[in-house]
Design a protein around this motif. Sequence first.
Motif, PDB file in Angstrom:
ATOM      1  N   LEU A 119      -3.448  -2.911  -8.142  1.00 60.08           N
ATOM      2  CA  LEU A 119      -4.626  -3.729  -7.858  1.00 60.08           C
ATOM      3  C   LEU A 119      -5.851  -2.888  -7.530  1.00 60.08           C
ATOM      4  CD1 LEU A 119      -2.856  -6.343  -5.565  1.00 60.08           C
ATOM      5  CD2 LEU A 119      -3.452  -6.633  -7.976  1.00 60.08           C
ATOM      6  N   GLY A 120      -5.634  -1.658  -7.187  1.00 61.70           N
ATOM      7  CA  GLY A 120      -6.744  -0.788  -6.836  1.00 61.70           C
ATOM      8  C   GLY A 120      -6.216   0.516  -6.277  1.00 61.70           C
ATOM      9  N   ALA A 121      -7.103   1.480  -6.118  1.00 64.91           N
ATOM     10  CA  ALA A 121      -6.704   2.765  -5.564  1.00 64.91           C
ATOM     11  C   ALA A 121      -7.906   3.470  -4.967  1.00 64.91           C
ATOM     12  CB  ALA A 121      -6.067   3.650  -6.639  1.00 64.91           C
ATOM     13  N   PHE A 122      -7.634   4.276  -3.968  1.00 62.48           N
ATOM     14  CA  PHE A 122      -8.637   5.187  -3.428  1.00 62.48           C
ATOM     15  C   PHE A 122      -8.174   6.593  -3.786  1.00 62.48           C
ATOM     16  CE2 PHE A 122     -12.080   4.841  -0.040  1.00 62.48           C
ATOM     17  CZ  PHE A 122     -12.737   5.970  -0.496  1.00 62.48           C
ATOM     18  N   LEU A 123      -8.936   7.256  -4.650  1.00 61.95           N
ATOM     19  CA  LEU A 123      -8.614   8.603  -5.095  1.00 61.95           C
ATOM     20  C   LEU A 123      -9.101   9.598  -4.053  1.00 61.95           C
ATOM     21  CD1 LEU A 123      -9.747   8.261  -8.836  1.00 61.95           C
ATOM     22  CD2 LEU A 123      -7.584   7.542  -7.775  1.00 61.95           C
ATOM     23  N   ASN A 124      -8.166  10.373  -3.507  1.00 65.91           N
ATOM     24  CA  ASN A 124      -8.475  11.304  -2.424  1.00 65.91           C
ATOM     25  C   ASN A 124      -7.894  12.672  -2.728  1.00 65.91           C
ATOM     26  OD1 ASN A 124      -9.456   9.100  -0.719  1.00 65.91           O
ATOM     27  ND2 ASN A 124      -7.302   8.553  -0.464  1.00 65.91           N
ATOM     28  N   GLU A 125      -8.530  13.710  -2.173  1.00 68.23           N
ATOM     29  CA  GLU A 125      -7.961  15.046  -2.308  1.00 68.23           C
ATOM     30  C   GLU A 125      -8.487  15.972  -1.222  1.00 68.23           C
ATOM     31  OE1 GLU A 125      -8.882  16.867  -6.033  1.00 68.23           O
ATOM     32  OE2 GLU A 125     -11.035  16.895  -5.704  1.00 68.23           O
ATOM     33  N   ASP A 126      -7.794  17.078  -1.063  1.00 66.86           N
ATOM     34  CA  ASP A 126      -8.243  18.141  -0.174  1.00 66.86           C
ATOM     35  C   ASP A 126      -9.508  18.754  -0.783  1.00 66.86           C
ATOM     36  OD1 ASP A 126      -8.518  20.580   1.317  1.00 66.86           O
ATOM     37  OD2 ASP A 126      -6.383  20.516   1.790  1.00 66.86           O
TER      38      ASP A 126
ATOM     39  N   TYR B   9       0.857  -1.185   0.000  1.00 70.23           N
ATOM     40  CA  TYR B   9       0.000   0.000   0.000  1.00 70.23           C
ATOM     41  C   TYR B   9       0.892   1.233   0.000  1.00 70.23           C
ATOM     42  CZ  TYR B   9      -3.696  -3.291   0.859  1.00 70.23           C
ATOM     43  OH  TYR B   9      -4.569  -4.350   0.715  1.00 70.23           O
ATOM     44  N   LYS B  10       0.656   2.129  -0.949  1.00 71.48           N
ATOM     45  CA  LYS B  10       1.540   3.259  -1.135  1.00 71.48           C
ATOM     46  C   LYS B  10       0.780   4.504  -1.562  1.00 71.48           C
ATOM     47  CE  LYS B  10       4.129   3.578  -4.837  1.00 71.48           C
ATOM     48  NZ  LYS B  10       3.556   4.729  -5.576  1.00 71.48           N
ATOM     49  N   ILE B  11       1.430   5.656  -1.366  1.00 71.58           N
ATOM     50  CA  ILE B  11       0.905   6.913  -1.880  1.00 71.58           C
ATOM     51  C   ILE B  11       1.159   6.965  -3.382  1.00 71.58           C
ATOM     52  CG2 ILE B  11       1.159   9.414  -1.842  1.00 71.58           C
ATOM     53  CD1 ILE B  11      -0.204   8.379   0.630  1.00 71.58           C
ATOM     54  N   VAL B  12       0.145   7.362  -4.120  1.00 70.19           N
ATOM     55  CA  VAL B  12       0.288   7.486  -5.576  1.00 70.19           C
ATOM     56  C   VAL B  12       1.135   8.706  -5.906  1.00 70.19           C
ATOM     57  CG1 VAL B  12      -0.981   7.966  -7.713  1.00 70.19           C
ATOM     58  CG2 VAL B  12      -1.855   6.273  -6.089  1.00 70.19           C
ATOM     59  N   GLU B  13       2.137   8.505  -6.754  1.00 70.61           N
ATOM     60  CA  GLU B  13       3.001   9.569  -7.248  1.00 70.61           C
ATOM     61  C   GLU B  13       2.633   9.875  -8.699  1.00 70.61           C
ATOM     62  OE1 GLU B  13       7.267   9.124  -5.908  1.00 70.61           O
ATOM     63  OE2 GLU B  13       6.563   7.077  -5.570  1.00 70.61           O
ATOM     64  N   PRO B  14       3.096  11.009  -9.235  1.00 69.72           N
ATOM     65  CA  PRO B  14       2.767  11.335 -10.637  1.00 69.72           C
ATOM     66  C   PRO B  14       3.123  10.235 -11.631  1.00 69.72           C
ATOM     67  CG  PRO B  14       3.589  13.284  -9.534  1.00 69.72           C
ATOM     68  CD  PRO B  14       3.745  12.147  -8.543  1.00 69.72           C
ATOM     69  N   LYS B  15       4.185   9.498 -11.382  1.00 68.12           N
ATOM     70  CA  LYS B  15       4.574   8.436 -12.305  1.00 68.12           C
ATOM     71  C   LYS B  15       3.568   7.281 -12.321  1.00 68.12           C
ATOM     72  CE  LYS B  15       7.602   6.131  -8.927  1.00 68.12           C
ATOM     73  NZ  LYS B  15       6.856   4.877  -8.804  1.00 68.12           N
ATOM     74  N   ASP B  16       2.730   7.185 -11.299  1.00 69.57           N
ATOM     75  CA  ASP B  16       1.731   6.116 -11.208  1.00 69.57           C
ATOM     76  C   ASP B  16       0.406   6.488 -11.856  1.00 69.57           C
ATOM     77  OD1 ASP B  16       3.538   4.711  -9.455  1.00 69.57           O
ATOM     78  OD2 ASP B  16       2.799   5.939  -7.779  1.00 69.57           O
ATOM     79  N   ALA B  17       0.242   7.751 -12.245  1.00 75.80           N
ATOM     80  CA  ALA B  17      -1.079   8.268 -12.595  1.00 75.80           C
ATOM     81  C   ALA B  17      -1.748   7.496 -13.734  1.00 75.80           C
ATOM     82  CB  ALA B  17      -0.992   9.748 -12.949  1.00 75.80           C
ATOM     83  N   ALA B  18      -1.020   7.192 -14.793  1.00 74.94           N
ATOM     84  CA  ALA B  18      -1.644   6.556 -15.962  1.00 74.94           C
ATOM     85  C   ALA B  18      -2.236   5.195 -15.601  1.00 74.94           C
ATOM     86  CB  ALA B  18      -0.620   6.408 -17.086  1.00 74.94           C
ATOM     87  N   GLU B  19      -1.494   4.390 -14.847  1.00 75.52           N
ATOM     88  CA  GLU B  19      -2.002   3.061 -14.492  1.00 75.52           C
ATOM     89  C   GLU B  19      -3.164   3.168 -13.504  1.00 75.52           C
ATOM     90  OE1 GLU B  19      -0.454  -1.403 -13.174  1.00 75.52           O
ATOM     91  OE2 GLU B  19       0.952   0.291 -13.155  1.00 75.52           O
ATOM     92  N   VAL B  20      -3.081   4.103 -12.587  1.00 74.60           N
ATOM     93  CA  VAL B  20      -4.172   4.303 -11.631  1.00 74.60           C
ATOM     94  C   VAL B  20      -5.441   4.733 -12.364  1.00 74.60           C
ATOM     95  CG1 VAL B  20      -4.981   5.780  -9.740  1.00 74.60           C
ATOM     96  CG2 VAL B  20      -2.713   4.736  -9.636  1.00 74.60           C
ATOM     97  N   ILE B  21      -5.308   5.590 -13.363  1.00 74.43           N
ATOM     98  CA  ILE B  21      -6.467   6.000 -14.160  1.00 74.43           C
ATOM     99  C   ILE B  21      -7.105   4.785 -14.816  1.00 74.43           C
ATOM    100  CG2 ILE B  21      -7.141   7.191 -16.288  1.00 74.43           C
ATOM    101  CD1 ILE B  21      -5.111   9.402 -15.485  1.00 74.43           C
TER     102      ILE B  21
END
Length: 286
Positions: A134-141, A69-81
Amino acid sequence: MSAPYAVTEGARVLTPHGPGVIAKLDAKGRTEVHLDWCLADGKNARAYLAVELVRPVVLEVDAENNVIYKIVEPKDAAEVIDVTATAFDKGEPLTKQCGSTQRDMKNFVSMYVPRMAKEGYTVAAVDSKTGEVLGAFLNEDFNNPDPAGIGAFLDNSDGVWMPVLTMIESLEEKLLEKHNIPANPIDRPAKTHFHLWMIGVAPNGRGRGVGKKLFTHSVGVAKACGFKLAFAECTGAISTHIFKKYLNPTLDAYVDYKTWDGVGKEDVNKVPDTGHPGMSMLSVAL
């Protein structure tokens, strides 16, 4: 920063100056971080920061289930999308009933994920053997405004998105009133209201505790960063069940799909037949 998100030497971290790796920690709570970006001479840039300004990228290694389990970084964005758009296209009942397609969902999340990855609050589950997301929870302020492209998206989407967006707006109005949150995002204080925006789990992540841990780690990140309230608009029965089971939230507002009399009611009123009775605004004090 308190456990379980303490930092250690050699750990990959997020800093106000960008991501990097901790080279040293001293007894006074200071860190030396080697940043990813390089100086003109080709050497890594360094930052000397108080430990409370440094956040770890890796939140947990679940060896039993082979999940990191990790924080998503900009390099991960395409796969997370790709992963979240596919999962939400298959599992989100309201947009599907209103004709949304996977193209819609990918275009929708693509407006948000790049900025979320820069912000550093989104949590991903990654297979420790293959590196697959495997999955992600998209979060923001919650002080972020709507993206500039939302109008063009609505004009060109395959499905009808106004029902879900109208419901979310009505729930958020009640959230704002109950918790005295300014209506204009630019007037909202930073690091106060944490938006648990969207969760998606790929088929390879099911049966491995991914959904539960994406929820709990997202709230853990919010707590560690000093947020006061976390909330989510849960549109389906599964996300509502997980949130209620593991986070003991407050129900701030609710929309019953069966009795919805607003835009798109002909489609919305059929959603309970698929096992999803309504949309809940759930919040938890941190």
